[in-house]
Design a protein around this motif. Structure first.
Motif, PDB file in Angstrom:
ATOM      1  N   UNK A 148       0.843  -1.208   0.000  1.00  0.00           N
ATOM      2  CA  UNK A 148       0.000   0.000   0.000  1.00  0.00           C
ATOM      3  C   UNK A 148       0.870   1.247   0.000  1.00  0.00           C
ATOM      4  N   UNK A 149       1.982   1.222   0.743  1.00  0.00           N
ATOM      5  CA  UNK A 149       2.896   2.357   0.755  1.00  0.00           C
ATOM      6  C   UNK A 149       3.429   2.644  -0.648  1.00  0.00           C
ATOM      7  N   UNK A 150       3.751   1.619  -1.404  1.00  0.00           N
ATOM      8  CA  UNK A 150       4.235   1.813  -2.771  1.00  0.00           C
ATOM      9  C   UNK A 150       3.205   2.511  -3.643  1.00  0.00           C
ATOM     10  N   UNK A 151       1.955   2.125  -3.504  1.00  0.00           N
ATOM     11  CA  UNK A 151       0.884   2.752  -4.292  1.00  0.00           C
ATOM     12  C   UNK A 151       0.663   4.196  -3.860  1.00  0.00           C
ATOM     13  N   UNK A 152       0.712   4.442  -2.558  1.00  0.00           N
ATOM     14  CA  UNK A 152       0.551   5.806  -2.051  1.00  0.00           C
ATOM     15  C   UNK A 152       1.695   6.695  -2.533  1.00  0.00           C
ATOM     16  N   UNK A 153       2.916   6.164  -2.526  1.00  0.00           N
ATOM     17  CA  UNK A 153       4.069   6.930  -3.004  1.00  0.00           C
ATOM     18  C   UNK A 153       3.934   7.215  -4.498  1.00  0.00           C
ATOM     19  N   UNK A 154       3.383   6.289  -5.255  1.00  0.00           N
ATOM     20  CA  UNK A 154       3.156   6.513  -6.689  1.00  0.00           C
ATOM     21  C   UNK A 154       2.242   7.723  -6.891  1.00  0.00           C
ATOM     22  N   UNK A 155       1.097   7.722  -6.214  1.00  0.00           N
ATOM     23  CA  UNK A 155       0.176   8.849  -6.359  1.00  0.00           C
ATOM     24  C   UNK A 155       0.741  10.132  -5.762  1.00  0.00           C
ATOM     25  N   UNK A 156       1.449  10.011  -4.648  1.00  0.00           N
ATOM     26  CA  UNK A 156       2.077  11.186  -4.046  1.00  0.00           C
ATOM     27  C   UNK A 156       3.140  11.781  -4.953  1.00  0.00           C
ATOM     28  N   UNK A 157       3.918  10.921  -5.609  1.00  0.00           N
ATOM     29  CA  UNK A 157       4.927  11.401  -6.555  1.00  0.00           C
ATOM     30  C   UNK A 157       4.303  12.111  -7.732  1.00  0.00           C
ATOM     31  N   UNK A 158       3.212  11.565  -8.241  1.00  0.00           N
ATOM     32  CA  UNK A 158       2.506  12.217  -9.342  1.00  0.00           C
ATOM     33  C   UNK A 158       2.014  13.596  -8.901  1.00  0.00           C
ATOM     34  N   UNK A 159       1.429  13.668  -7.736  1.00  0.00           N
ATOM     35  CA  UNK A 159       0.907  14.941  -7.235  1.00  0.00           C
ATOM     36  C   UNK A 159       2.029  15.949  -7.019  1.00  0.00           C
ATOM     37  N   UNK A 160       3.089  15.530  -6.356  1.00  0.00           N
ATOM     38  CA  UNK A 160       4.205  16.433  -6.071  1.00  0.00           C
ATOM     39  C   UNK A 160       4.857  16.938  -7.351  1.00  0.00           C
ATOM     40  N   UNK A 161       5.183  16.034  -8.268  1.00  0.00           N
ATOM     41  CA  UNK A 161       5.830  16.454  -9.502  1.00  0.00           C
ATOM     42  C   UNK A 161       4.889  17.270 -10.392  1.00  0.00           C
ATOM     43  N   UNK A 199      -5.187  15.747 -20.088  1.00  0.00           N
ATOM     44  CA  UNK A 199      -4.967  14.315 -20.305  1.00  0.00           C
ATOM     45  C   UNK A 199      -3.503  14.041 -20.636  1.00  0.00           C
ATOM     46  N   UNK A 200      -2.946  14.818 -21.525  1.00  0.00           N
ATOM     47  CA  UNK A 200      -1.541  14.657 -21.881  1.00  0.00           C
ATOM     48  C   UNK A 200      -0.643  14.955 -20.681  1.00  0.00           C
ATOM     49  N   UNK A 201      -0.987  15.965 -19.914  1.00  0.00           N
ATOM     50  CA  UNK A 201      -0.212  16.320 -18.723  1.00  0.00           C
ATOM     51  C   UNK A 201      -0.232  15.169 -17.714  1.00  0.00           C
ATOM     52  N   UNK A 202      -1.374  14.536 -17.557  1.00  0.00           N
ATOM     53  CA  UNK A 202      -1.481  13.383 -16.657  1.00  0.00           C
ATOM     54  C   UNK A 202      -0.655  12.203 -17.125  1.00  0.00           C
ATOM     55  N   UNK A 203      -0.657  11.961 -18.432  1.00  0.00           N
ATOM     56  CA  UNK A 203       0.138  10.866 -18.991  1.00  0.00           C
ATOM     57  C   UNK A 203       1.632  11.145 -18.823  1.00  0.00           C
ATOM     58  N   UNK A 204       2.029  12.402 -18.954  1.00  0.00           N
ATOM     59  CA  UNK A 204       3.435  12.764 -18.790  1.00  0.00           C
ATOM     60  C   UNK A 204       3.906  12.622 -17.338  1.00  0.00           C
ATOM     61  N   UNK A 205       2.990  12.626 -16.394  1.00  0.00           N
ATOM     62  CA  UNK A 205       3.362  12.515 -14.983  1.00  0.00           C
ATOM     63  C   UNK A 205       3.514  11.061 -14.528  1.00  0.00           C
ATOM     64  N   UNK A 206       3.043  10.109 -15.313  1.00  0.00           N
ATOM     65  CA  UNK A 206       3.152   8.692 -14.938  1.00  0.00           C
ATOM     66  C   UNK A 206       4.605   8.264 -14.739  1.00  0.00           C
ATOM     67  N   UNK A 207       5.519   8.599 -15.653  1.00  0.00           N
ATOM     68  CA  UNK A 207       6.923   8.197 -15.406  1.00  0.00           C
ATOM     69  C   UNK A 207       7.509   8.812 -14.131  1.00  0.00           C
ATOM     70  N   UNK A 208       7.081  10.002 -13.781  1.00  0.00           N
ATOM     71  CA  UNK A 208       7.599  10.623 -12.560  1.00  0.00           C
ATOM     72  C   UNK A 208       7.048   9.922 -11.317  1.00  0.00           C
ATOM     73  N   UNK A 209       5.812   9.434 -11.368  1.00  0.00           N
ATOM     74  CA  UNK A 209       5.278   8.633 -10.274  1.00  0.00           C
ATOM     75  C   UNK A 209       6.013   7.313 -10.140  1.00  0.00           C
ATOM     76  N   UNK A 210       6.331   6.705 -11.278  1.00  0.00           N
ATOM     77  CA  UNK A 210       7.100   5.454 -11.259  1.00  0.00           C
ATOM     78  C   UNK A 210       8.503   5.707 -10.728  1.00  0.00           C
ATOM     79  N   UNK A 211       9.089   6.833 -11.089  1.00  0.00           N
ATOM     80  CA  UNK A 211      10.415   7.189 -10.590  1.00  0.00           C
ATOM     81  C   UNK A 211      10.412   7.326  -9.073  1.00  0.00           C
TER      82      UNK A 211
END
Length: 104
Positions: free
Chosen positions: A30-43, A65-77
């Motif tokens: 769950x922490x990993x998923x929360x960090x994913x969404x938190x990273x997307x929000x922060x970046x 929509x494009x902005x959201x797609x561009x934030x996915x790699x930063x959440x994964x990072x």
């Protein structure tokens, strides 16, 4: 649908890492998923502020929509960085059981 598969893989890798080091598996999944969404929000906020400073009116014309797609790699990072940090920390603190088995 693709987002659910991504969340599954993030949770799975954190679950396996926690299992390997005898930690709370579901808690770290769950922490990993929360960090994913938190990273997307922060970046997203950081990139939006920087782009608004450089290009005035950026937020009025951005394709969300494009902005959201561009934030996915930063959440994964952000997930990857946390994963490597936890792995390094737990590996360093793991007791060496082979030393105890030398005399047996």
């Amino acid at each position: 649908m693709l987002g659910l598969v991504l969340l599954y893989w993030i949770g799975k890798y954190f679950y396996k890492l926690a299992e390997e080091y005898n930690k709370s598996q579901w808690g770290f999944a769950i922490l990993g998923i929360v960090v994913y969404y938190g990273g997307i929000l922060l970046f997203s906020v950081i990139v939006a502020i920087i782009m608004e400073i450089i290009f005035t009116g950026f937020l009025d014309t951005v394709n969300e929509t494009l902005y959201g797609i561009l934030m996915i790699p930063l959440g994964i990072l952000s997930c990857y960085l946390l994963y490597k940090y936890l792995e390094k920390t737990w590996k360093k603190n793991k007791p060496i059981s082979e030393i105890n088995e030398i005399g047996n």
